[in-house]
Design a protein around this motif. Structure first.
Motif, PDB file in Angstrom:
ATOM      1  N   UNK A 147       0.796  -1.226   0.000  1.00 51.47           N
ATOM      2  CA  UNK A 147       0.000   0.000   0.000  1.00 51.47           C
ATOM      3  C   UNK A 147       0.828   1.275   0.000  1.00 51.47           C
ATOM      4  N   UNK A 148       2.165   1.168  -0.093  1.00 50.43           N
ATOM      5  CA  UNK A 148       2.975   2.353  -0.336  1.00 50.43           C
ATOM      6  C   UNK A 148       3.293   2.407  -1.830  1.00 50.43           C
ATOM      7  N   UNK A 149       3.915   3.488  -2.279  1.00 53.57           N
ATOM      8  CA  UNK A 149       4.229   3.611  -3.707  1.00 53.57           C
ATOM      9  C   UNK A 149       5.084   2.429  -4.179  1.00 53.57           C
ATOM     10  N   UNK A 150       6.124   2.118  -3.446  1.00 53.73           N
ATOM     11  CA  UNK A 150       7.028   1.041  -3.855  1.00 53.73           C
ATOM     12  C   UNK A 150       6.623  -0.298  -3.303  1.00 53.73           C
ATOM     13  N   UNK A 151       5.424  -0.757  -3.645  1.00 56.56           N
ATOM     14  CA  UNK A 151       4.993  -2.071  -3.147  1.00 56.56           C
ATOM     15  C   UNK A 151       5.056  -3.157  -4.208  1.00 56.56           C
ATOM     16  N   UNK A 152       5.281  -2.790  -5.459  1.00 54.65           N
ATOM     17  CA  UNK A 152       5.422  -3.767  -6.542  1.00 54.65           C
ATOM     18  C   UNK A 152       6.842  -3.697  -7.095  1.00 54.65           C
ATOM     19  N   UNK A 153       7.330  -4.777  -7.682  1.00 53.52           N
ATOM     20  CA  UNK A 153       8.715  -4.795  -8.152  1.00 53.52           C
ATOM     21  C   UNK A 153       9.053  -3.687  -9.139  1.00 53.52           C
ATOM     22  N   UNK A 154       8.135  -3.392 -10.073  1.00 53.01           N
ATOM     23  CA  UNK A 154       8.440  -2.365 -11.074  1.00 53.01           C
ATOM     24  C   UNK A 154       8.564  -0.986 -10.452  1.00 53.01           C
ATOM     25  N   UNK A 155       7.737  -0.699  -9.453  1.00 54.03           N
ATOM     26  CA  UNK A 155       7.838   0.627  -8.818  1.00 54.03           C
ATOM     27  C   UNK A 155       9.032   0.704  -7.863  1.00 54.03           C
ATOM     28  N   UNK A 156       9.406  -0.418  -7.236  1.00 55.01           N
ATOM     29  CA  UNK A 156      10.654  -0.414  -6.452  1.00 55.01           C
ATOM     30  C   UNK A 156      11.831  -0.109  -7.373  1.00 55.01           C
ATOM     31  N   UNK A 179       1.759 -10.388  -0.470  1.00 59.65           N
ATOM     32  CA  UNK A 179       0.517  -9.738  -0.055  1.00 59.65           C
ATOM     33  C   UNK A 179      -0.020  -8.745  -1.086  1.00 59.65           C
ATOM     34  N   UNK A 180       0.764  -8.417  -2.102  1.00 63.64           N
ATOM     35  CA  UNK A 180       0.244  -7.600  -3.214  1.00 63.64           C
ATOM     36  C   UNK A 180       0.143  -8.436  -4.492  1.00 63.64           C
ATOM     37  N   UNK A 181       0.134  -9.780  -4.331  1.00 65.95           N
ATOM     38  CA  UNK A 181      -0.110 -10.666  -5.450  1.00 65.95           C
ATOM     39  C   UNK A 181       1.095 -10.986  -6.308  1.00 65.95           C
ATOM     40  N   UNK A 182       2.298 -10.732  -5.796  1.00 67.49           N
ATOM     41  CA  UNK A 182       3.526 -10.962  -6.556  1.00 67.49           C
ATOM     42  C   UNK A 182       4.177 -12.262  -6.090  1.00 67.49           C
ATOM     43  N   UNK A 183       4.631 -13.063  -7.046  1.00 63.92           N
ATOM     44  CA  UNK A 183       5.480 -14.220  -6.713  1.00 63.92           C
ATOM     45  C   UNK A 183       6.919 -13.710  -6.686  1.00 63.92           C
ATOM     46  N   UNK A 184       7.502 -13.600  -5.485  1.00 61.02           N
ATOM     47  CA  UNK A 184       8.728 -12.811  -5.322  1.00 61.02           C
ATOM     48  C   UNK A 184       9.907 -13.254  -6.176  1.00 61.02           C
ATOM     49  N   UNK A 185      10.239 -14.521  -6.125  1.00 60.71           N
ATOM     50  CA  UNK A 185      11.432 -14.934  -6.857  1.00 60.71           C
ATOM     51  C   UNK A 185      11.212 -14.852  -8.364  1.00 60.71           C
ATOM     52  N   UNK A 186      10.074 -15.374  -8.818  1.00 55.56           N
ATOM     53  CA  UNK A 186       9.824 -15.408 -10.259  1.00 55.56           C
ATOM     54  C   UNK A 186       9.625 -14.019 -10.865  1.00 55.56           C
ATOM     55  N   UNK A 187       9.027 -13.109 -10.103  1.00 57.46           N
ATOM     56  CA  UNK A 187       8.611 -11.839 -10.687  1.00 57.46           C
ATOM     57  C   UNK A 187       9.439 -10.637 -10.228  1.00 57.46           C
ATOM     58  N   UNK A 188      10.301 -10.798  -9.226  1.00 60.78           N
ATOM     59  CA  UNK A 188      10.994  -9.628  -8.692  1.00 60.78           C
ATOM     60  C   UNK A 188      12.498  -9.803  -8.508  1.00 60.78           C
ATOM     61  N   UNK A 189      12.928 -11.026  -8.230  1.00 59.01           N
ATOM     62  CA  UNK A 189      14.320 -11.207  -7.808  1.00 59.01           C
ATOM     63  C   UNK A 189      15.319 -10.708  -8.849  1.00 59.01           C
ATOM     64  N   UNK A 190      15.182 -11.138 -10.083  1.00 55.70           N
ATOM     65  CA  UNK A 190      16.195 -10.809 -11.087  1.00 55.70           C
ATOM     66  C   UNK A 190      16.328  -9.302 -11.295  1.00 55.70           C
ATOM     67  N   UNK A 191      15.198  -8.595 -11.328  1.00 50.57           N
ATOM     68  CA  UNK A 191      15.266  -7.151 -11.579  1.00 50.57           C
ATOM     69  C   UNK A 191      15.816  -6.370 -10.389  1.00 50.57           C
ATOM     70  N   UNK A 192      15.622  -6.878  -9.170  1.00 54.99           N
ATOM     71  CA  UNK A 192      16.018  -6.116  -7.986  1.00 54.99           C
ATOM     72  C   UNK A 192      17.326  -6.585  -7.359  1.00 54.99           C
ATOM     73  N   UNK A 193      17.818  -7.764  -7.742  1.00 59.02           N
ATOM     74  CA  UNK A 193      19.039  -8.283  -7.126  1.00 59.02           C
ATOM     75  C   UNK A 193      20.211  -7.303  -7.194  1.00 59.02           C
ATOM     76  N   UNK A 194      20.421  -6.546  -8.292  1.00 57.72           N
ATOM     77  CA  UNK A 194      21.575  -5.629  -8.311  1.00 57.72           C
ATOM     78  C   UNK A 194      21.542  -4.555  -7.225  1.00 57.72           C
ATOM     79  N   UNK A 195      20.370  -4.341  -6.637  1.00 58.78           N
ATOM     80  CA  UNK A 195      20.222  -3.268  -5.649  1.00 58.78           C
ATOM     81  C   UNK A 195      19.926  -3.810  -4.248  1.00 58.78           C
ATOM     82  N   UNK A 196      19.942  -5.121  -4.101  1.00 58.17           N
ATOM     83  CA  UNK A 196      19.501  -5.764  -2.872  1.00 58.17           C
ATOM     84  C   UNK A 196      20.658  -5.856  -1.871  1.00 58.17           C
ATOM     85  N   UNK A 197      20.502  -5.184  -0.729  1.00 60.57           N
ATOM     86  CA  UNK A 197      21.544  -5.174   0.300  1.00 60.57           C
ATOM     87  C   UNK A 197      21.127  -5.843   1.602  1.00 60.57           C
ATOM     88  N   UNK A 198      19.839  -6.222   1.730  1.00 63.16           N
ATOM     89  CA  UNK A 198      19.339  -6.628   3.041  1.00 63.16           C
ATOM     90  C   UNK A 198      18.088  -7.469   2.818  1.00 63.16           C
TER      91      UNK A 198
END
Length: 277
Positions: A147-156, A179-198
């Protein structure tokens, strides 16, 4: 091949308001770090400097360090002025300095209407926060809260790339994505891994968003742990179970449920050959 142990931490106030008990339970699970959201029932950005010094003494006496300041910054309406959250960030920075933490967790604002309509306002605030963090020598970790702006992988991804600051990185929360309907590994991991620190450790069910112990939901934690291991990840993994209650500024589990969560995640790590300390 894992070169160094991952650093196990956890939200101490999910165990008990008392930092002594927080440390005892975390240490029983093998952790040497704590993520501080509140102590003695007081939020981290509301603790006085004297209370911060007292908390540091408690942690030092127990041989515990702080993995991150789990601030509530950005968990407010985007309609509030920029200065509102900059003032709270200044208090979080003081907490980080006193407690010896590099990271401060933040969020990217609640809003009404379409996310496109508030994008510019969100980016203005996130750039201001990142600039202040750069000046202070700390790193902000954006958590993908629902429910914040950055709650989906594309907006993060949009946030991180648009702000383009070394002081703004990703805190990965699989349950929040579920909880926002995203399958985390399949739909978010690859795009966000370069920025993932924690990594914030909790899991959830796609069917109804219920939070469950790590590995028992749809957060794809085994796949994510395996990929992080293979990519050479060496950062923090912080238990945030939310097994008894969840509310606007956090959650609660209690010592027993927190232990259940810790042991569940330990099994996920062991199954993937990952050592934590």
């Amino acid at each position: 091949m894992q070169s160094e142990p991952w650093l196990l931490s956890g939200f101490g106030d999910e165990i008990d308001p008392d930092p002594h008990l927080q440390c005892a339970v975390l240490q029983a699970l093998g952790a040497r770090h704590v993520e501080v959201r509140s102590a003695w029932g007081v939020n981290i950005v509301e603790l006085s400097e004297a209370q911060l010094v007292e908390l540091k003494a408690v942690l030092d006496a127990r041989g515990m360090a702080v993995s991150a300041i789990a601030s509530p910054i950005g968990k407010v309406s985007v309609e509030l002025p920029v200065a509102h959250e900059l003032a709270r960030l200044d208090r979080a920075i003081v907490a980080a300095e006193v407690l010896g933490a590099q990271y401060i967790r933040i969020f990217s604002f609640y809003y009404d209407g379409a996310p496109e309509a508030v994008r510019d306002a969100v980016l203005e605030r996130m750039r201001a926060l990142a600039a202040r963090a750069e000046q202070a020598g700390v790193v902000l970790l954006h958590e993908n809260e629902k429910e914040i702006f950055g709650d989906t992988p594309d907006r993060v991804l949009d946030l991180i790339q648009s702000v383009d600051s070394p002081a703004l990185r990703v805190a990965w929360d699989a349950a929040n994505f579920v909880q926002v309907g995203v399958r985390p590994f399949r739909e978010a991991y690859e795009m966000l891994r370069p920025y993932l620190d924690y990594v914030q450790v909790k899991d959830a069910l796609l069917a109804d968003g219920t939070v469950v112990p790590a590995g028992e939901g749809d957060g794809e934690l085994p796949e994510t742990v395996r990929a992080l291991r293979d990519s050479g990840y060496q950062g923090f993994v912080s238990l945030e179970p939310h097994l008894a209650d969840a509310f606007a500024l956090g959650g609660f589990s209690g010592p027993a449920a927190f232990g259940v969560a810790g042991r569940a995640f330990a099994k996920v790590l062991a199954d993937e050959g990952v050592v934590s300390a």
